[in-house]
Motif scaffolding. Structure first.
Motif, PDB file in Angstrom:
ATOM      1  N   THR A 167      17.911  29.180  26.265  1.00  0.00           N
ATOM      2  CA  THR A 167      19.285  28.846  25.871  1.00  0.00           C
ATOM      3  C   THR A 167      20.037  30.029  25.281  1.00  0.00           C
ATOM      4  O   THR A 167      21.258  29.975  25.163  1.00  0.00           O
ATOM      5  CB  THR A 167      19.300  27.677  24.877  1.00  0.00           C
ATOM      6  OG1 THR A 167      18.485  28.017  23.751  1.00  0.00           O
ATOM      7  CG2 THR A 167      18.781  26.406  25.532  1.00  0.00           C
ATOM      8  N   ASP A 168      19.346  31.108  24.941  1.00  0.00           N
ATOM      9  CA  ASP A 168      20.061  32.295  24.476  1.00  0.00           C
ATOM     10  C   ASP A 168      20.573  33.137  25.645  1.00  0.00           C
ATOM     11  O   ASP A 168      21.345  34.072  25.448  1.00  0.00           O
ATOM     12  CB  ASP A 168      19.198  33.129  23.528  1.00  0.00           C
ATOM     13  CG  ASP A 168      17.889  33.588  24.141  1.00  0.00           C
ATOM     14  OD1 ASP A 168      17.405  32.927  25.091  1.00  0.00           O
ATOM     15  OD2 ASP A 168      17.329  34.588  23.664  1.00  0.00           O
ATOM     16  N   ASP A 208      12.711  33.203  30.985  1.00  0.00           N
ATOM     17  CA  ASP A 208      14.161  33.068  31.112  1.00  0.00           C
ATOM     18  C   ASP A 208      14.522  31.822  31.913  1.00  0.00           C
ATOM     19  O   ASP A 208      15.451  31.103  31.571  1.00  0.00           O
ATOM     20  CB  ASP A 208      14.758  34.301  31.782  1.00  0.00           C
ATOM     21  CG  ASP A 208      14.629  35.556  30.935  1.00  0.00           C
ATOM     22  OD1 ASP A 208      14.177  35.449  29.774  1.00  0.00           O
ATOM     23  OD2 ASP A 208      14.965  36.641  31.439  1.00  0.00           O
ATOM     24  N   TYR A 231      15.171  26.527  30.815  1.00  0.00           N
ATOM     25  CA  TYR A 231      15.782  27.850  30.689  1.00  0.00           C
ATOM     26  C   TYR A 231      15.902  28.261  29.235  1.00  0.00           C
ATOM     27  O   TYR A 231      15.910  27.433  28.322  1.00  0.00           O
ATOM     28  CB  TYR A 231      17.161  27.853  31.357  1.00  0.00           C
ATOM     29  CG  TYR A 231      18.077  26.774  30.827  1.00  0.00           C
ATOM     30  CD1 TYR A 231      18.970  27.038  29.788  1.00  0.00           C
ATOM     31  CD2 TYR A 231      18.058  25.489  31.355  1.00  0.00           C
ATOM     32  CE1 TYR A 231      19.801  26.048  29.291  1.00  0.00           C
ATOM     33  CE2 TYR A 231      18.887  24.500  30.872  1.00  0.00           C
ATOM     34  CZ  TYR A 231      19.760  24.786  29.842  1.00  0.00           C
ATOM     35  OH  TYR A 231      20.577  23.807  29.349  1.00  0.00           O
ATOM     36  N   PHE A 259      21.171  31.344  29.094  1.00  0.00           N
ATOM     37  CA  PHE A 259      21.897  30.422  29.956  1.00  0.00           C
ATOM     38  C   PHE A 259      22.432  29.253  29.146  1.00  0.00           C
ATOM     39  O   PHE A 259      21.886  28.907  28.105  1.00  0.00           O
ATOM     40  CB  PHE A 259      20.979  29.862  31.045  1.00  0.00           C
ATOM     41  CG  PHE A 259      20.389  30.914  31.938  1.00  0.00           C
ATOM     42  CD1 PHE A 259      21.152  31.553  32.892  1.00  0.00           C
ATOM     43  CD2 PHE A 259      19.046  31.247  31.844  1.00  0.00           C
ATOM     44  CE1 PHE A 259      20.607  32.513  33.724  1.00  0.00           C
ATOM     45  CE2 PHE A 259      18.481  32.206  32.674  1.00  0.00           C
ATOM     46  CZ  PHE A 259      19.258  32.842  33.615  1.00  0.00           C
ATOM     47  N   ASP A 260      23.477  28.619  29.683  1.00  0.00           N
ATOM     48  CA  ASP A 260      23.946  27.375  29.074  1.00  0.00           C
ATOM     49  C   ASP A 260      23.779  26.256  30.113  1.00  0.00           C
ATOM     50  O   ASP A 260      23.499  26.505  31.290  1.00  0.00           O
ATOM     51  CB  ASP A 260      25.383  27.470  28.573  1.00  0.00           C
ATOM     52  CG  ASP A 260      26.397  27.761  29.661  1.00  0.00           C
ATOM     53  OD1 ASP A 260      26.151  27.429  30.839  1.00  0.00           O
ATOM     54  OD2 ASP A 260      27.460  28.312  29.341  1.00  0.00           O
ATOM     55  N   GLU A 261      23.953  25.035  29.663  1.00  0.00           N
ATOM     56  CA  GLU A 261      23.719  23.875  30.516  1.00  0.00           C
ATOM     57  C   GLU A 261      24.615  23.882  31.755  1.00  0.00           C
ATOM     58  O   GLU A 261      24.165  23.552  32.859  1.00  0.00           O
ATOM     59  CB  GLU A 261      23.941  22.592  29.712  1.00  0.00           C
ATOM     60  CG  GLU A 261      23.593  21.336  30.465  1.00  0.00           C
ATOM     61  CD  GLU A 261      23.721  20.090  29.611  1.00  0.00           C
ATOM     62  OE1 GLU A 261      23.656  18.989  30.209  1.00  0.00           O
ATOM     63  OE2 GLU A 261      23.891  20.186  28.381  1.00  0.00           O
ATOM     64  N   ASN A 262      25.874  24.274  31.610  1.00  0.00           N
ATOM     65  CA  ASN A 262      26.793  24.297  32.749  1.00  0.00           C
ATOM     66  C   ASN A 262      26.359  25.299  33.813  1.00  0.00           C
ATOM     67  O   ASN A 262      26.473  25.029  35.013  1.00  0.00           O
ATOM     68  CB  ASN A 262      28.218  24.596  32.287  1.00  0.00           C
ATOM     69  CG  ASN A 262      28.815  23.458  31.484  1.00  0.00           C
ATOM     70  OD1 ASN A 262      28.414  22.313  31.627  1.00  0.00           O
ATOM     71  ND2 ASN A 262      29.767  23.788  30.618  1.00  0.00           N
ATOM     72  N   THR A 263      25.886  26.450  33.377  1.00  0.00           N
ATOM     73  CA  THR A 263      25.417  27.468  34.329  1.00  0.00           C
ATOM     74  C   THR A 263      24.225  26.950  35.112  1.00  0.00           C
ATOM     75  O   THR A 263      24.178  27.062  36.345  1.00  0.00           O
ATOM     76  CB  THR A 263      25.045  28.766  33.593  1.00  0.00           C
ATOM     77  OG1 THR A 263      26.200  29.262  32.922  1.00  0.00           O
ATOM     78  CG2 THR A 263      24.502  29.810  34.546  1.00  0.00           C
ATOM     79  N   SER A 293      10.517  23.744  25.330  1.00  0.00           N
ATOM     80  CA  SER A 293      11.015  25.114  25.163  1.00  0.00           C
ATOM     81  C   SER A 293      10.644  25.946  26.387  1.00  0.00           C
ATOM     82  O   SER A 293       9.539  25.826  26.919  1.00  0.00           O
ATOM     83  CB  SER A 293      10.403  25.769  23.922  1.00  0.00           C
ATOM     84  OG  SER A 293      10.806  25.075  22.785  1.00  0.00           O
TER      85      SER A 293
END
Length: 184
Positions: free
Chosen positions: A154-155, A128, A152, A157-161, A124
């Motif tokens: 996850t609320d 940020d 990161y 950023f997402d994995e693609n970013t 976790s």
């Protein structure tokens, strides 16, 4: 320095603060105490976009060395002295952290015991964005690159970013090494 330049670009700012951990027992009163003592130090850099990357390296080195001279001051005291606006959604002085692990593969031998390192799996994010750097060494003990891993929230950023950011970070490292006189 590359991480500071990267964050400045991604966040459109010229004032970057990154938290990092320092360990040690600077106080002799801790000599007889069992446990691990870790403090958080904020590494703040103000940069000019017209500066060259080589100049940023000097600035970051000077700022970080100055910050580390105060590493024994508890983080809570620093926060109290700065007295920033508080929010329950983020830490008070930084939202990005950096961890540099300068250890090679750890090998522990204990008489009568088998010891192996376990992969903790998904971790976790405490902030940020967190960048962990680990030095690698060849079997001869020579430097053999650095592994980098982003963790990161996850609320936010997402994995693609983060994958795109990792690509940009890698490109920035290559560009800075190839031409340190390039302007930020």
């Amino acid at each position: 320095s590359v991480f500071v330049a990267f964050l400045a670009r991604m966040c459109a700012t010229e004032d970057v603060s990154v938290g990092t951990y320092v360990g040690g027992r600077a106080d002799n009163a801790l000599d007889d105490v069992v446990g691990m003592f870790v403090n958080t130090v904020v590494l703040r850099t103000r940069l000019r976009r017209t500066a060259r990357f080589a100049d940023l390296v000097d600035t970051v080195r000077d700022n970080d060395l100055a910050a580390f001279t105060h590493a024994d001051i508890p983080f809570d005291q620093v926060v109290e002295a700065v007295n920033p606006p508080r929010s329950s959604s983020h830490t008070p002085l930084f939202q990005v952290s950096l961890e540099v692990q300068a250890t090679s593969d750890l090998h522990l031998e204990l008489p009568g015991a088998d010891v192996e390192l376990l992969d903790p799996g998904a971790v976790s994010a405490l902030f940020d964005l967190h960048l962990s750097l680990s030095e690698n060494y060849s079997s001869d003990g020579d430097p053999d690159g650095i592994d980098a891993a982003f963790t990161y929230a996850t609320d936010i950023f997402d994995e693609n970013t983060i994958a795109a950011w990792a690509q940009r970070f890698t490109s920035l490292i290559s560009d800075a090494l190839a031409e340190p006189s390039t302007r930020l």
